[in-house]
Design a protein around this motif. Structure first.
Motif, PDB file in Angstrom:
ATOM      1  N   UNK A   7       2.648 -13.431   0.406  1.00 18.17           N
ATOM      2  CA  UNK A   7       2.264 -13.292  -0.996  1.00 18.17           C
ATOM      3  C   UNK A   7       1.263 -12.180  -1.239  1.00 18.17           C
ATOM      4  N   UNK A   8       0.422 -11.858  -0.253  1.00 17.06           N
ATOM      5  CA  UNK A   8      -0.576 -10.803  -0.447  1.00 17.06           C
ATOM      6  C   UNK A   8       0.060  -9.432  -0.624  1.00 17.06           C
ATOM      7  N   UNK A   9       1.323  -9.295  -0.240  1.00 15.41           N
ATOM      8  CA  UNK A   9       1.979  -7.983  -0.289  1.00 15.41           C
ATOM      9  C   UNK A   9       2.655  -7.704  -1.625  1.00 15.41           C
ATOM     10  N   UNK A  10       2.992  -8.738  -2.379  1.00 11.37           N
ATOM     11  CA  UNK A  10       3.717  -8.639  -3.649  1.00 11.37           C
ATOM     12  C   UNK A  10       5.201  -8.369  -3.388  1.00 11.37           C
ATOM     13  N   UNK A  11       6.025  -8.632  -4.385  1.00 14.48           N
ATOM     14  CA  UNK A  11       7.470  -8.401  -4.280  1.00 14.48           C
ATOM     15  C   UNK A  11       7.796  -6.925  -4.437  1.00 14.48           C
ATOM     16  N   UNK A  12       8.867  -6.480  -3.792  1.00 16.81           N
ATOM     17  CA  UNK A  12       9.303  -5.090  -3.922  1.00 16.81           C
ATOM     18  C   UNK A  12      10.423  -5.033  -4.968  1.00 16.81           C
ATOM     19  N   UNK A  13      10.356  -4.107  -5.923  1.00 15.55           N
ATOM     20  CA  UNK A  13      11.417  -4.025  -6.939  1.00 15.55           C
ATOM     21  C   UNK A  13      12.758  -3.644  -6.313  1.00 15.55           C
ATOM     22  N   UNK A  45      -5.664 -10.325  -5.381  1.00 17.09           N
ATOM     23  CA  UNK A  45      -6.215  -9.191  -6.111  1.00 17.09           C
ATOM     24  C   UNK A  45      -5.199  -8.117  -6.413  1.00 17.09           C
ATOM     25  N   UNK A  46      -4.310  -7.815  -5.471  1.00 15.08           N
ATOM     26  CA  UNK A  46      -3.304  -6.771  -5.677  1.00 15.08           C
ATOM     27  C   UNK A  46      -2.375  -7.133  -6.826  1.00 15.08           C
ATOM     28  N   UNK A  47      -1.919  -8.382  -6.855  1.00 13.29           N
ATOM     29  CA  UNK A  47      -1.000  -8.823  -7.906  1.00 13.29           C
ATOM     30  C   UNK A  47      -1.719  -8.853  -9.255  1.00 13.29           C
ATOM     31  N   UNK A  64       0.802  -1.219   0.000  1.00 12.22           N
ATOM     32  CA  UNK A  64       0.000   0.000   0.000  1.00 12.22           C
ATOM     33  C   UNK A  64       0.836   1.270   0.000  1.00 12.22           C
ATOM     34  N   UNK A  65       2.117   1.148  -0.323  1.00 12.57           N
ATOM     35  CA  UNK A  65       2.942   2.339  -0.518  1.00 12.57           C
ATOM     36  C   UNK A  65       3.570   2.922   0.727  1.00 12.57           C
ATOM     37  N   UNK A  66       3.463   2.278   1.874  1.00 11.10           N
ATOM     38  CA  UNK A  66       4.071   2.795   3.100  1.00 11.10           C
ATOM     39  C   UNK A  66       5.585   2.850   2.914  1.00 11.10           C
ATOM     40  N   UNK A  67       6.267   3.920   3.411  1.00 10.49           N
ATOM     41  CA  UNK A  67       7.726   4.032   3.211  1.00 10.49           C
ATOM     42  C   UNK A  67       8.484   2.948   3.966  1.00 10.49           C
TER      43      UNK A  67
END
Length: 291
Positions: free
Chosen positions: A84-90, A129-131, A51-54
């Motif tokens: 997995x619900x959070x997705x990978x960070x680039x 859903x996020x992915x 969700x974009x939190x720093x």
């Protein structure tokens, strides 16, 4: 590589990074978080992919970065998530040159279309859903045709549930609208259609593969047989007969005639849903290609 380049930005000195533990690189690019941990330097997108939190506000322990917003955890080296619900960070490449830390400010992949195709496959498989949302958007941004995305989702739905589900009907109905929808609404249609298919398949057994008959009877015989198996509810025989019709090269019109002839003898079976499912299956094939 000692000279600055447009692709690399100076994060600070290695000594400063060791003292502070983390630095954030700002610029025209997305904020990049640089972390020193156990004698190594890592660089990744500072925004949590959930969700974009720093992520600079998170904590690091034993090579794991934890976001304190929803407790998503990431492998520092690869950016891959343990949740997995959070997705990978680039992540992005980082270099130490003459005591200074430089980071490459681009987050990209060699083949964006292939990358987002695989991410959509992962999102569908785990009903995330996020992915799914990111992957649909990523494919469209990479120039992938809408019909290609519909095809990928439809194939997933057909292969990962032993029977036509309402999600495939919704996907097809929304896909029918794509030519008249503005881009933003088309994206939402694809996302919601894919999400419903993923939900339909979540926890379901995949479809068992069946083979056509070794013979190639004429179309009239195949049509009669299909009606016979539908009347006595012999699913395996009906499916093998249909597979044989496809293998024999029957045209879409001939396949439709055979299926609807068998179905309309039991028009109220399953309160009429199977008739609608057959119709939507043919519409879906028209959209994604009969091959």
């Amino acid at each position: 590589m000692d000279a600055p380049s447009k692709e690399f930005a100076l994060a600070g000195s290695l000594e400063e990074l060791k003292i502070k533990g983390r630095l954030v690189v700002h610029g025209s690019h997305r904020p990049i978080l640089v972390i020193y941990d156990r004698g190594r330097v890592f660089a990744l997108d500072n925004r949590c992919p959930h969700m974009g939190f720093p992520l600079e506000c998170g904590s690091v322990e034993d090579g794991i970065l934890t976001c304190h917003w929803h407790h998503a955890r990431f492998d520092l080296e690869s950016g891959c998530t343990f949740d997995l619900w959070a997705d990978d960070v680039p992540i992005c490449p980082v270099e130490v040159r003459n005591g200074d830390v430089w980071v490459k400010t681009t987050f990209t992949h060699a083949d964006l279309a292939a990358h987002w195709h695989q991410r959509l496959a992962n999102g569908l498989a785990h009903d995330l859903g996020l992915v799914i949302a990111k992957a649909v958007h990523g494919q469209l941004a990479a120039g992938v045709l809408q019909a290609e995305i519909v095809r990928q989702v439809a194939l997933f739905g057909a292969q990962n549930r032993d029977g036509w589900g309402v999600g495939l009907t919704i996907l097809t109905a929304l896909a029918n609208l794509l030519p008249v929808l503005p881009d933003e609404d088309a994206y939402l249609a694809l996302f919601h259609g894919a999400g419903r298919v993923a939900a339909d398949c979540d926890g379901e057994a995949p479809r068992r593969e069946r083979a056509p008959l070794g013979s190639r009877p004429d179309p009239a015989a195949l049509k009669r047989w299909l009606r016979r198996w539908a009347n006595v509810r012999h699913r395996e025989a009906a499916e093998r007969t249909l597979l044989t019709a496809i293998a024999a090269g029957l045209s879409p019109a001939e396949l439709a005639d055979a299926l609807f002839a068998a179905e309309t003898e039991r028009a109220f079976a399953d309160t009429g849903h199977s008739l609608d499912f057959i119709n939507k299956a043919f519409e879906c094939l028209d959209l994604v290609g009969w091959q």
